[in-house]
Design a protein around this motif. Structure first.
Motif, PDB file in Angstrom:
ATOM      1  N   HIS A 151       0.838  -1.192   0.000  1.00 49.96           N
ATOM      2  CA  HIS A 151       0.000   0.000   0.000  1.00 49.96           C
ATOM      3  C   HIS A 151       0.878   1.250   0.000  1.00 49.96           C
ATOM      4  N   VAL A 152       0.266   2.394  -0.303  1.00 48.93           N
ATOM      5  CA  VAL A 152       0.975   3.672  -0.234  1.00 48.93           C
ATOM      6  C   VAL A 152       0.247   4.589   0.730  1.00 48.93           C
ATOM      7  N   GLY A 153       0.989   5.500   1.340  1.00 50.06           N
ATOM      8  CA  GLY A 153       0.406   6.487   2.255  1.00 50.06           C
ATOM      9  C   GLY A 153       1.088   7.820   2.053  1.00 50.06           C
ATOM     10  N   ILE A 154       0.387   8.890   2.407  1.00 49.34           N
ATOM     11  CA  ILE A 154       0.905  10.247   2.288  1.00 49.34           C
ATOM     12  C   ILE A 154       0.818  10.906   3.658  1.00 49.34           C
ATOM     13  N   ASP A 160      -2.124  20.045   0.782  1.00 47.31           N
ATOM     14  CA  ASP A 160      -2.648  20.394  -0.534  1.00 47.31           C
ATOM     15  C   ASP A 160      -3.140  19.140  -1.261  1.00 47.31           C
ATOM     16  N   ASP A 161      -4.414  19.113  -1.633  1.00 43.98           N
ATOM     17  CA  ASP A 161      -5.004  17.928  -2.261  1.00 43.98           C
ATOM     18  C   ASP A 161      -4.333  17.590  -3.583  1.00 43.98           C
ATOM     19  N   GLY A 162      -4.000  18.613  -4.368  1.00 46.58           N
ATOM     20  CA  GLY A 162      -3.350  18.367  -5.643  1.00 46.58           C
ATOM     21  C   GLY A 162      -1.985  17.729  -5.474  1.00 46.58           C
ATOM     22  N   GLU A 163      -1.218  18.201  -4.485  1.00 47.22           N
ATOM     23  CA  GLU A 163       0.108  17.635  -4.232  1.00 47.22           C
ATOM     24  C   GLU A 163      -0.001  16.217  -3.692  1.00 47.22           C
ATOM     25  N   ARG A 164      -0.990  15.961  -2.858  1.00 47.32           N
ATOM     26  CA  ARG A 164      -1.188  14.608  -2.324  1.00 47.32           C
ATOM     27  C   ARG A 164      -1.489  13.630  -3.468  1.00 47.32           C
ATOM     28  N   GLU A 165      -2.342  14.063  -4.392  1.00 47.00           N
ATOM     29  CA  GLU A 165      -2.693  13.201  -5.519  1.00 47.00           C
ATOM     30  C   GLU A 165      -1.484  12.967  -6.419  1.00 47.00           C
ATOM     31  N   ARG A 166      -0.687  14.025  -6.634  1.00 44.12           N
ATOM     32  CA  ARG A 166       0.518  13.882  -7.462  1.00 44.12           C
ATOM     33  C   ARG A 166       1.494  12.872  -6.856  1.00 44.12           C
ATOM     34  N   LEU A 167       1.734  13.017  -5.550  1.00 44.72           N
ATOM     35  CA  LEU A 167       2.666  12.105  -4.887  1.00 44.72           C
ATOM     36  C   LEU A 167       2.145  10.674  -4.887  1.00 44.72           C
ATOM     37  N   LYS A 168       0.829  10.514  -4.669  1.00 46.57           N
ATOM     38  CA  LYS A 168       0.246   9.171  -4.666  1.00 46.57           C
ATOM     39  C   LYS A 168       0.426   8.498  -6.026  1.00 46.57           C
ATOM     40  N   ILE A 182       5.539   5.160   2.047  1.00 47.66           N
ATOM     41  CA  ILE A 182       4.939   6.345   2.654  1.00 47.66           C
ATOM     42  C   ILE A 182       5.709   7.556   2.155  1.00 47.66           C
ATOM     43  N   ALA A 183       4.983   8.563   1.690  1.00 46.59           N
ATOM     44  CA  ALA A 183       5.601   9.833   1.323  1.00 46.59           C
ATOM     45  C   ALA A 183       5.724  10.680   2.584  1.00 46.59           C
ATOM     46  N   ARG A 184       6.951  11.020   2.967  1.00 42.46           N
ATOM     47  CA  ARG A 184       7.186  11.823   4.151  1.00 42.46           C
ATOM     48  C   ARG A 184       6.896  13.304   3.850  1.00 42.46           C
ATOM     49  N   THR A 185       6.719  14.075   4.897  1.00 42.01           N
ATOM     50  CA  THR A 185       6.398  15.490   4.736  1.00 42.01           C
ATOM     51  C   THR A 185       7.437  16.223   3.898  1.00 42.01           C
ATOM     52  N   VAL A 186       8.704  15.867   4.066  1.00 39.79           N
ATOM     53  CA  VAL A 186       9.786  16.574   3.388  1.00 39.79           C
ATOM     54  C   VAL A 186       9.765  16.381   1.879  1.00 39.79           C
ATOM     55  N   GLU A 188       7.330  16.885  -0.124  1.00 44.18           N
ATOM     56  CA  GLU A 188       6.397  17.784  -0.795  1.00 44.18           C
ATOM     57  C   GLU A 188       7.120  18.573  -1.885  1.00 44.18           C
ATOM     58  N   ASN A 189       6.546  18.538  -3.106  1.00 39.84           N
ATOM     59  CA  ASN A 189       7.090  19.224  -4.291  1.00 39.84           C
ATOM     60  C   ASN A 189       8.386  18.599  -4.812  1.00 39.84           C
ATOM     61  N   SER A 190       8.740  17.411  -4.330  1.00 41.32           N
ATOM     62  CA  SER A 190       9.934  16.733  -4.834  1.00 41.32           C
ATOM     63  C   SER A 190       9.655  16.099  -6.187  1.00 41.32           C
ATOM     64  N   SER A 191      10.700  15.933  -6.966  1.00 38.99           N
ATOM     65  CA  SER A 191      10.548  15.347  -8.304  1.00 38.99           C
ATOM     66  C   SER A 191      10.480  13.833  -8.228  1.00 38.99           C
ATOM     67  N   GLU A 192       9.979  13.222  -9.289  1.00 38.67           N
ATOM     68  CA  GLU A 192       9.918  11.763  -9.359  1.00 38.67           C
ATOM     69  C   GLU A 192      11.318  11.166  -9.309  1.00 38.67           C
ATOM     70  N   GLU A 193      12.310  11.864  -9.875  1.00 33.64           N
ATOM     71  CA  GLU A 193      13.692  11.363  -9.875  1.00 33.64           C
ATOM     72  C   GLU A 193      14.245  11.268  -8.452  1.00 33.64           C
ATOM     73  N   ASP A 194      13.941  12.286  -7.623  1.00 31.65           N
ATOM     74  CA  ASP A 194      14.400  12.258  -6.231  1.00 31.65           C
ATOM     75  C   ASP A 194      13.767  11.096  -5.476  1.00 31.65           C
ATOM     76  N   LEU A 195      12.476  10.866  -5.700  1.00 31.78           N
ATOM     77  CA  LEU A 195      11.781   9.778  -5.008  1.00 31.78           C
ATOM     78  C   LEU A 195      12.304   8.420  -5.473  1.00 31.78           C
TER      79      LEU A 195
END
Length: 505
Positions: A151-154, A160-168, A182-186, A188-195
């Motif tokens: 599973h995934v979690g945010i 921000d709903d848009g950012e949550r959906e993007r990260l998910k 799980i996407a950590r708070t830090v 937010e606004n990170s690129s897919e390459e960083d993740l």
């Protein structure tokens, strides 16, 4: 909010202070002789199963057996995410869908003598051993890997709903089968390459853990959490942090290397502190730490709060003190309580108060005043990285707060039961006094080269310095070309010592 991270590092102790707008907001401590084990993964052996308590004791190679509750055992066919959420609440606020809880008696899950892979969820606290879980999680810079969950979690702190959906969507796209993220708070606004880069690091780490877990023999450590220095950079170095200042060159280089390898696109300034004045003195942190051991905390208005810690809970009492107000009685009480609410949230973070916290505000007759105080407290608690909430307000007006407790409070770490008052109070520990003396020597040493420094202290403190810190003393003598003499004095109180520079060596 401008933040700075100040790091004081010695061979025996690392201390990290977080400043917000030049005010101390958090303090962390790790000692080489008592290093924390939270987050470590062990291959343990079940030594006793207790069906009546639905728990078991696990040998993980430490002096005391660790504690594993049935609810912390992973079951392949369960969807019990609430326990997972509780397990890593200290890492992030999660947003996972709760599934159906599955109850299976612990005696049907594990047997005595069985080898089992466990992770330390809570440090040993007081007389309690470490608490374990089999819900394994490995935190990275941006993500937390959950090897047993698909599973995934945010983090809830990403609002921000848009950012949550993007990260998910990114996590669903990059996530391998049969693992959770799980996407950590830090992040937010990170690129897919960083993740992706962070995920690759976590997967490689988990491969090493899995391989080591298959090697014969138990108990043994198979994964060690990062030390305080690297955890600080990984978990605290976000966009609000302007700079990290460290006072030793070796750790300065270690941090620079870590940031370069793991924190891409990070613009935090990393500085080496080279002033002769100790770094915590320069930033007025040392005096703040001393204040954190006091029961009474004064408010700017003249009121004060009293903080008393017990084994079961912490009690905080609010008083008007010298504050008499300007208008009427109700307004005086409201102002004192609002000011106290802000200070209490701040003190919970600074002192790392955990478990149940009971706050006795001054009685308020008006419901609207009680609501104002509650909203102030809740707003200030949002700044806390640890999971904290107000769970109840009693008919007597007592506020019941719970805050996630993973390790001892700062007070418990820096003090021990007082031998002079039969345990009714506390004094600084002998090891803390020892380090106080070493810091005092280091503070004055640059001004007394080719001289002699005479130290007189309680015999127990002197023994620690002479037997355990001889190498440290030798280093200071060599660095500043001076000699240091340590003399025990049995008439001295445990906290009393003298550091006196003499004319000649």
């Amino acid at each position: 909010m401008a933040r700075e991270i100040i790091i004081n590092s010695t061979p025996n102790e690392t201390r990290v202070a977080v400043l917000e707008n030049n005010s101390l907001s958090e303090i962390f401590l790790e000692r080489a002789k008592n290093k924390g084990i939270a987050g470590n993964i062990y291959k343990g052996k079940v030594v006793k199963v207790l069906p009546g308590m639905q728990s078991a004791f696990i040998d993980i190679g430490h002096e005391r057996a660790a504690f594993l509750h049935a609810g912390d055992l992973y079951i392949d066919d369960s969807e019990n995410f609430s326990l997972l959420e509780d397990r890593i609440a200290e890492v992030e606020d999660l947003d996972l869908e709760n599934g159906n809880k599955v109850y299976v008696p612990i005696e049907d899950l594990i047997q005595e003598g069985q080898e089992i892979i466990v992770q330390v969820a809570k440090e040993p606290i007081g007389q309690k051993g470490a608490r374990l879980t089999t819900h394994i999680t490995i935190p990275g810079r941006y993500l937390v890997l959950m090897p047993s969950y698909n599973h995934v979690g945010i983090s809830r702190k990403i609002e921000d709903d848009g950012e949550r959906e993007r990260l998910k969507n990114i996590l669903l796209n990059i996530k391998p089968a049969n693992v959770g993220l799980i996407a950590r708070t830090v992040c937010e606004n990170s690129s897919e390459e960083d993740l992706k880069a962070d995920l690759n690091y976590l997967l490689k780490t988990w491969e090493k853990v899995s391989a080591k877990s298959k090697e014969p023999g138990a108990p043994k450590l198979i994964y060690e959490e990062l030390d305080l220095l690297f955890r600080t950079v990984r978990d605290l170095a976000n966009d609000e942090v302007r700079k990290i200042i460290v006072d030793t060159k070796a750790d300065y280089l270690r941090i620079k290397s870590f940031v370069k390898e793991y924190l891409s696109n990070n613009h935090i300034s990393i500085e080496l502190y080279e002033n002769d004045m100790p770094i915590f003195d320069y930033y007025n942190i040392e005096i703040e730490i001393s204040r954190l051991l006091e029961r009474r905390v004064w408010l700017k208005s003249g009121g004060y709060i009293v903080i008393d810690q017990t084994e079961a809970l912490t009690v905080i009492d609010v008083n008007t003190g010298k504050f008499v107000g300007k208008r009427n009685f109700d307004e005086t009480i409201l102002k004192t309580n609002i000011e106290a609410a802000k200070e209490i949230a701040w003190q919970m973070r600074l002192r790392n108060l955990g478990g149940i916290i009971i706050v006795d505000f001054i009685d308020m007759e008006k419901e609207e005043h009680r609501e104002k105080v509650l909203q102030t407290l809740l707003q200030e608690m949002k700044k806390d990285r640890a999971k904290a909430s107000v769970v109840n307000i009693s008919p007597l007006g007592l506020f019941e707060i719970t805050r996630k407790r993973v390790q001892d409070s700062l007070n418990k770490m820096l003090t021990e039961p007082c031998p002079y008052c039969d345990g009714r109070g506390v004094v600084k520990s002998k090891l803390t006094i020892c380090y106080d003396i070493l810091r005092e020597i280091r503070r004055i040493a640059p001004y007394f080269t080719n001289r002699k420094i005479f130290v007189e202290a309680h015999p127990d403190v002197a023994d620690i310095i002479l037997n355990n810190e001889r190498e440290n003393i030798d280093d200071i003598e060599m660095m500043f070309q001076l000699s240091i003499e340590i003399k025990p004095n049995s008439r001295y109180h445990i906290e009393h010592y003298e550091v006196i520079p003499l004319e000649k060596a």
